[in-house]
Design a protein around this motif. Structure first.
Motif, PDB file in Angstrom:
ATOM      1  N   ARG B  46       0.836  -1.209   0.000  1.00  0.00           N
ATOM      2  CA  ARG B  46       0.000   0.000   0.000  1.00  0.00           C
ATOM      3  C   ARG B  46       0.866   1.251   0.000  1.00  0.00           C
ATOM      4  O   ARG B  46       0.567   2.229  -0.679  1.00  0.00           O
ATOM      5  CB  ARG B  46      -0.930  -0.009   1.221  1.00  0.00           C
ATOM      6  CG  ARG B  46      -2.086  -0.996   1.093  1.00  0.00           C
ATOM      7  CD  ARG B  46      -2.878  -1.085   2.383  1.00  0.00           C
ATOM      8  NE  ARG B  46      -3.421   0.205   2.783  1.00  0.00           N
ATOM      9  CZ  ARG B  46      -3.717   0.517   4.049  1.00  0.00           C
ATOM     10  NH1 ARG B  46      -3.504  -0.350   5.014  1.00  0.00           N
ATOM     11  NH2 ARG B  46      -4.222   1.690   4.330  1.00  0.00           N
ATOM     12  N   SER B  88      -7.074   4.256   6.332  1.00  0.00           N
ATOM     13  CA  SER B  88      -7.320   3.620   5.038  1.00  0.00           C
ATOM     14  C   SER B  88      -6.675   4.468   3.943  1.00  0.00           C
ATOM     15  O   SER B  88      -6.335   5.631   4.142  1.00  0.00           O
ATOM     16  CB  SER B  88      -8.815   3.515   4.787  1.00  0.00           C
ATOM     17  OG  SER B  88      -9.336   4.800   4.507  1.00  0.00           O
ATOM     18  N   ASP B  89      -6.516   3.852   2.751  1.00  0.00           N
ATOM     19  CA  ASP B  89      -5.935   4.573   1.618  1.00  0.00           C
ATOM     20  C   ASP B  89      -6.718   5.838   1.335  1.00  0.00           C
ATOM     21  O   ASP B  89      -6.156   6.893   1.049  1.00  0.00           O
ATOM     22  CB  ASP B  89      -5.934   3.679   0.368  1.00  0.00           C
ATOM     23  CG  ASP B  89      -4.878   2.586   0.467  1.00  0.00           C
ATOM     24  OD1 ASP B  89      -4.202   2.527   1.512  1.00  0.00           O
ATOM     25  OD2 ASP B  89      -4.744   1.810  -0.486  1.00  0.00           O
ATOM     26  N   LYS B  90      -8.054   5.704   1.395  1.00  0.00           N
ATOM     27  CA  LYS B  90      -8.892   6.850   1.053  1.00  0.00           C
ATOM     28  C   LYS B  90      -8.668   7.990   2.042  1.00  0.00           C
ATOM     29  O   LYS B  90      -8.569   9.150   1.667  1.00  0.00           O
ATOM     30  CB  LYS B  90     -10.364   6.426   1.047  1.00  0.00           C
ATOM     31  CG  LYS B  90     -11.261   7.503   0.496  1.00  0.00           C
ATOM     32  CD  LYS B  90     -12.718   7.092   0.514  1.00  0.00           C
ATOM     33  CE  LYS B  90     -13.613   8.245   0.118  1.00  0.00           C
ATOM     34  NZ  LYS B  90     -13.441   9.438   0.954  1.00  0.00           N
ATOM     35  N   GLU B  91      -8.564   7.634   3.317  1.00  0.00           N
ATOM     36  CA  GLU B  91      -8.330   8.659   4.334  1.00  0.00           C
ATOM     37  C   GLU B  91      -7.006   9.371   4.092  1.00  0.00           C
ATOM     38  O   GLU B  91      -6.908  10.594   4.212  1.00  0.00           O
ATOM     39  CB  GLU B  91      -8.332   8.018   5.738  1.00  0.00           C
ATOM     40  CG  GLU B  91      -9.721   7.715   6.256  1.00  0.00           C
ATOM     41  CD  GLU B  91      -9.694   6.901   7.547  1.00  0.00           C
ATOM     42  OE1 GLU B  91     -10.609   7.079   8.347  1.00  0.00           O
ATOM     43  OE2 GLU B  91      -8.766   6.079   7.721  1.00  0.00           O
ATOM     44  N   ILE B  93      -5.397   9.654   1.256  1.00  0.00           N
ATOM     45  CA  ILE B  93      -5.492  10.476   0.047  1.00  0.00           C
ATOM     46  C   ILE B  93      -6.264  11.757   0.342  1.00  0.00           C
ATOM     47  O   ILE B  93      -5.848  12.858  -0.048  1.00  0.00           O
ATOM     48  CB  ILE B  93      -6.139   9.658  -1.095  1.00  0.00           C
ATOM     49  CG1 ILE B  93      -5.126   8.625  -1.603  1.00  0.00           C
ATOM     50  CG2 ILE B  93      -6.594  10.555  -2.223  1.00  0.00           C
ATOM     51  CD1 ILE B  93      -5.693   7.629  -2.562  1.00  0.00           C
ATOM     52  N   ASP B  94      -7.385  11.625   1.067  1.00  0.00           N
ATOM     53  CA  ASP B  94      -8.158  12.815   1.419  1.00  0.00           C
ATOM     54  C   ASP B  94      -7.328  13.795   2.244  1.00  0.00           C
ATOM     55  O   ASP B  94      -7.402  15.007   2.050  1.00  0.00           O
ATOM     56  CB  ASP B  94      -9.415  12.427   2.209  1.00  0.00           C
ATOM     57  CG  ASP B  94     -10.467  11.786   1.324  1.00  0.00           C
ATOM     58  OD1 ASP B  94     -10.334  11.925   0.087  1.00  0.00           O
ATOM     59  OD2 ASP B  94     -11.383  11.135   1.841  1.00  0.00           O
ATOM     60  N   ASP B 102      -6.289  18.854  -5.436  1.00  0.00           N
ATOM     61  CA  ASP B 102      -6.406  17.728  -6.360  1.00  0.00           C
ATOM     62  C   ASP B 102      -5.153  17.530  -7.195  1.00  0.00           C
ATOM     63  O   ASP B 102      -4.955  16.479  -7.803  1.00  0.00           O
ATOM     64  CB  ASP B 102      -7.602  17.956  -7.310  1.00  0.00           C
ATOM     65  CG  ASP B 102      -8.908  17.588  -6.647  1.00  0.00           C
ATOM     66  OD1 ASP B 102      -8.913  16.604  -5.902  1.00  0.00           O
ATOM     67  OD2 ASP B 102      -9.913  18.302  -6.860  1.00  0.00           O
ATOM     68  N   ARG B 109      -9.955  12.215  -9.653  1.00  0.00           N
ATOM     69  CA  ARG B 109     -11.257  11.702  -9.217  1.00  0.00           C
ATOM     70  C   ARG B 109     -12.289  11.880 -10.315  1.00  0.00           C
ATOM     71  O   ARG B 109     -12.184  12.806 -11.121  1.00  0.00           O
ATOM     72  CB  ARG B 109     -11.741  12.475  -8.005  1.00  0.00           C
ATOM     73  CG  ARG B 109     -10.855  12.385  -6.801  1.00  0.00           C
ATOM     74  CD  ARG B 109     -11.325  13.418  -5.807  1.00  0.00           C
ATOM     75  NE  ARG B 109     -10.337  13.611  -4.763  1.00  0.00           N
ATOM     76  CZ  ARG B 109     -10.540  13.328  -3.474  1.00  0.00           C
ATOM     77  NH1 ARG B 109     -11.693  12.860  -3.072  1.00  0.00           N
ATOM     78  NH2 ARG B 109      -9.607  13.530  -2.592  1.00  0.00           N
TER      79      ARG B 109
END
Lengths: 679, 165, 182
Positions: B46, B88-91, B93-94, B102, B109
């Motif tokens: 990851r 998590s990956d999403k967290e 990235i956010d 962006d 996205r």
């Protein structure tokens, strides 16, 4: 005295070359339009003269480099007295000004080659083709002379020594990569010129396609090699072990390659069946336009890229205007003069015609995807919609499925007949190849690592499908005659070229699939005496030395490598260099290439306790990427050797054909076919 | 950045400008090699993929995993730290997008302004397929109208003979 | 006729692309708006440069329109920017500094580095936030120094300036922005 004047001689020669290009552009085109043989006859001598003066100019710049003439700004900025002579030689094109000069020189070479190998072409065709190439040359020589003069002096302040060539470019790969790439980019100008000439002269027949095909193949083969060299260079020189970054500059070279690949295939349809002429011409224009656009993107600074040349908006504007005139005018000519009549010649869903069209559609979609991804951040920015990035995840997400789809149809293509064939026949020929590809492709990862791997399997199935369907086709094509050996002999070079080209793609796909899924990477801390095991291979550091090169100092490690269970070992020598003139650190990767895997060791930074951070990588099948590209290029070259191209060079095209073609602008499929058969 | 050849005047100015150009280039070849410990191969995987898909905001065009610039190093540290915190990956990235926008996403996205980017290739495949269908249909009619059965047979024979030759 | 129009499509597409490329020539890809625009100044808890005991947080930024300038003694352009910042302070603008990632090994040395810089080049700041690890800088999305944020009285970021502020910028951008949010 004369030696001191070398840059001025070069500059002067460049001006004369420009003037000759003007004559080469204007007189033959005007002569062809007004049917004046004398004017048209100017084309060849002017092309030869232009090349001669370009060679003088280029030779002068090279001489300035070899003689360490640091009064020439270009030399002072890009060379150093300590630089080895061969890098001085290649430093000429390691910068913006010199590389545009090389671009122009290569255009001169292609133009001259067209002049030499067009003896049997109708004079008006030759005049127009060389005229159009002359126009392109005028644009580029003006660009060199007005915005990017490589002969500029910095008198009277002559630097004592030069700033040195960027160490990244001090490398064999970089000696040959740009010339190859430019041979490809510029080579497409020939097809482009033929397309414009055909539109202007109203002559678009199968003879035309036969003239164009060899040139297209050669340019495409050069571009293929150029791209592969660039990827190879990035792999070992940038020190990351990556081989394709979807960087705008890489994309700029991929765009004409994709369009050129589509062009090669659509030329096949147009030659054999006389159909889709407008489409083929449009592709020819597009391919060269994308080459020009690549030049713009690399040199204008509109896109941020790690590879871009020093950027200058005024140059960018000049190239954009050049691009606008060249592409805009040719697309206008296309819109006005493309063949009006839709050609007859029906075909079925299951036919080589349809499959080649599918190929064209997919390749064009791929081209659009790469272009879209490359310029999309710019589009949004220009519309004030914010700054975004488009990178590898996007391109991979779209490019991989498109390639797989392409492979599905590619496997069918060689076995399919023109016009129509029954699905049952195709199925009976290819079901075995398909089934075998599926089974082997799915099971191979299991055998290789003991685990399923969907992504690797997809790649392998696609590649195997290409190879096995080709093998089946080869079998079928050689089983009709008396003996198989005789039948093999009867296969044409064009056919073998296709086989090699498709095989090359399959090999590259295997490389991509395996190296992307099975690479192993370890970052380790190592000092003398330490060892580390990576994927069953032991790396043992035995020494750390300081070394001196001609223009750098370096820390070099000696790593002893032993494969598991083996008694023999070998040494690898990664280095961290510091180039003196620029004070620039560089990683010199130690590589142990192999057909099935590369070992790759790169040195990072010295850590506080005197040990070093090392990156050890194992890259399975990475060589296959470039091996496949070489096969593709070889295929492109081989197809040129086909008899029918030589035939057209040695025998005059029938007068009747050219006159009837000129009057109607088109030749129907049946005419073409019957003529070919008679000849 | 204008890197004009120093035609007249200040050669030193030009060399300063060129030097800054090279400093940017310098980030290219000095790659980041860091020795990190991961709790599991999955986490390492990851980490690799996150550092490959986040763009360094300071560099010309490099992922944070490939860049040696200080901000890229900070971002890698943050990715590593947050992975260890179990985010998590999403967290992650956010978290990055919140700070750097962006721009740092190499994987744009799907949103209003990127609809064309993500949608056009697929749409073109569909359009291409429809065009092919239309061409095949219209050509079938044309060829039926233009060639008699006899001509057609002769043509087929010629084509066939040519292919075999 | 319809077909002729169809043949014009490539030309039209090219012209559209050309127009974008032309516009692209004047775009600076490094000129990016901060992701924090119109958002609250990020929460932080650090000390001031002068006093390791004096804690500061985002609340200390609020209350009045403020320019938050991220600088470091290692950053040459920060020196060139200093006269403009002093000028802004003279005009009555409140400035707060963030001493970003000094290079020395220990915190004490880092503070010394930052303080020496201010002694030499001037100190226009009401106070300086000491950010040795760059944590506040990171939360601000800073990727180089100097960078300057305009924060309104409610602590909302209203303007972001990358790179150093020239004398021209003071007149044409910074002062108008300050007036606008006052």
């Amino acid at each position: 005295m004369l030696i001191k004047m070398i840059p001025e001689i070069g500059h002067y020669a460049l001006v004369i070359a420009l003037l000759m290009a003007v004559v080469q552009a204007v007189l033959p085109l005007a002569g062809a339009a007004t049917r004046r043989p004398l004017w048209m006859a100017y084309a060849r001598p002017m092309a030869a003269g232009q090349l001669a003066f370009l060679l003088i100019a280029y030779g002068c710049l090279t001489a300035s480099y070899l003689l360490d003439d640091f009064s020439v700004v270009n030399v002072a900025n890009n060379a150093n007295s300590l630089l080895p002579w061969y890098y001085k030689f290649s430093a000429v094109w390691g910068n913006h000004e010199g590389s545009v000069l090389l671009w122009s020189l290569i255009l001169g070479i292609w133009t001259f080659a067209v002049g030499c190998f067009s003896g049997r072409l109708p004079p008006d065709m030759v005049a127009r083709v060389l005229g159009v190439m002359g126009l392109v040359s005028v644009g580029f020589l003006a660009f060199v002379l007005i915005t990017s003069n490589p002969f500029e002096r910095s008198l009277p302040n002559i630097p004592a020594d030069g700033a040195d060539l960027n160490p990244l470019l001090q490398d064999v790969g970089l000696i040959i990569h740009p010339p190859m790439l430019y041979m490809g980019y510029v080579g497409f100008s020939v097809v482009f010129a033929f397309a414009i000439a055909a539109l202007l002269g109203g002559r678009l027949d199968s003879a035309w396609t036969r003239w164009v095909r060899p040139w297209t193949n050669i340019a495409w083969a050069f571009l293929t090699v150029g791209i592969a060299l660039g990827s190879w260079w990035a792999y070992y020189e940038l020190g990351w072990g990556g081989w394709w970054f979807w960087d705008p500059v890489e994309n700029a070279s991929l765009l004409p390659w994709l369009a050129g690949t589509a062009l090669i295939h659509s030329l096949a349809v147009t030659e054999k069946r006389g159909t889709f002429k407008s489409w083929t011409v449009l592709l020819a224009i597009t391919t060269f336009s994308l080459s020009l656009m690549g030049t713009f993107l690399v040199r204008s600074g509109v896109l941020t890229s790690v590879h871009a040349f020093a950027n200058d908006p005024s140059r960018g504007l000049f190239i954009l205007v050049l691009l606008g005139i060249t592409v805009g005018l040719s697309l206008l000519i296309f819109a006005l003069r493309a063949p009006r009549v839709s050609q007859p010649g029906g075909f079925n869903w299951l036919s080589r015609d349809a499959l080649l069209l599918v190929n064209n559609i997919l390749l064009v979609v791929m081209t659009v995807t790469v272009l879209l991804g490359t310029v999309y951040p710019l589009l949004l920015d220009a519309l004030n919609l914010g700054k975004i990035s488009v990178g590898p995840p996007y391109f991979n997400a779209l490019f991989v499925p498109l390639t797989v789809l392409l492979c599905v149809f590619m496997g069918l293509g060689p076995s399919a007949r023109w016009k129509r064939m029954s699905g049952r026949e195709l199925l009976s020929r290819l079901w075995l190849a398909g089934a075998a590809a599926l089974v082997i492709g799915v099971l191979a990862p299991l055998a290789y690592t003991g685990a399923w791997n969907l992504k690797a399997s997809i790649g392998l199935v696609a590649a195997l499908w290409l190879v096995l369907s080709l093998a089946r086709d080869l079998w079928d094509k050689t089983s009709r005659g008396a003996s198989r050996r005789q039948a093999v002999k009867r296969l044409t070079p064009a056919y073998w070229g296709m086989v090699l080209g498709h095989l090359g793609l399959a090999v590259t796909i295997v490389g991509v699939a395996l190296v992307s899924n099975y690479s192993v990477e370890r970052n380790v801390r190592m000092n003398v005496g330490d060892s580390v095991d990576v994927a069953g291979i032991r790396f043992h550091m035995t020494a750390l030395d300081e070394r001196r090169g001609p223009n750098f100092v370096s820390d070099a490690a000696t790593i002893e490598v032993t494969r598991q269970g083996a008694t023999r070992s070998f040494e690898m020598h990664p280095e961290k260099r510091l180039y003196i003139a620029r004070g620039m650190p560089m990683t010199q990767v130690a590589l142990r290439p192999g057909l099935f895997h590369d070992l790759y060791v790169a040195m990072g930074e010295e850590l506080d306790d005197g040990s070093w951070a090392l990156r050890v990588q194992i890259k399975p099948f990475v060589r296959w990427l470039w091996l496949g590209a070489l096969l593709m290029a070889a295929g492109g070259m081989m197809a040129v050797a086909d008899r029918r191209y030589r035939r057209q060079l040695s025998t005059r095209a029938p007068e009747r054909e050219s006159s009837s073609a000129a009057s109607s602008g088109v030749v129907s499929a049946s005419q073409v076919t019957s003529k070919e058969v008679r000849a | 950045m204008a890197l004009k050849a120093p035609s007249q005047g200040h050669p030193w100015l030009a060399s300063v400008l060129l030097l800054t150009g090279w400093l940017l280039a310098l980030q290219v070849m000095a790659e980041a090699i860091e020795v990190r410990r991961f709790e599991s191969p999955v986490t390492e995987q990851r980490y690799q993929s996150l550092t490959a898909t986040l763009r360094c905001p300071k560099c010309e065009n490099q992922a944070i995993g490939d860049s040696n610039s200080p901000i890229a190093a900070d971002m890698r540290d943050k990715v590593y730290e947050q992975l260890n915190d179990g985010r998590s990956d999403k967290e992650i990235i956010d978290f990055m997008v919140q700070r750097f926008g962006d721009y740092v996403l190499y994987n744009p996205r799907l949103e209003g302004r990127t609809l064309l980017l993500w949608g056009l290739p697929g749409a073109l495949v569909v359009v291409g397929g429809l065009a092919l269908w239309a061409i095949i249909r219209s050509r079938r009619r044309v060829s039926v109208r233009q060639l008699s059965a006899e001509e057609q047979a002769r043509l087929d024979e010629l084509i066939d003979r040519e292919r075999r030759s | 006729m319809k077909r002729r129009l169809l043949l014009l499509v490539p030309l039209v597409l090219f012209l559209v692309l050309g127009a974008f490329l032309y516009q692209g020539l004047s775009i600076n890809p490094f000129d990016r708006e901060s992701a924090l625009m119109a958002r609250e100044f990020p929460a932080f808890e650090l000390t001031t440069l002068d006093n390791p005991q004096q804690r500061v947080d985002e609340g200390d930024i609020k209350g009045e329109v403020t320019l938050v300038n991220v600088w470091g003694s290692w950053c040459p352009t920060c020196r060139q920017e200093m006269p403009q910042l002093l000028d802004l302070a003279d005009r009555g603008v409140r400035l707060i500094g963030v001493d970003y990632k000094e290079t020395a090994a220990s915190d004490a040395e880092k503070r010394a580095q930052g303080q020496a810089f201010l002694t030499q080049f001037g100190n226009p700041f009401a106070f300086n936030v000491f950010d040795p690890l760059g944590s506040l800088g990171f939360d601000l999305g800073v990727y180089g120094a100097p960078e300057t944020f305009l924060v309104d009285a409610d602590g909302i970021i209203r303007y972001h300036h990358t790179g150093y502020i020239t004398a021209d910028d003071v007149e044409s951008i910074i002062m108008p922005e300050v007036e606008k949010w006052r």
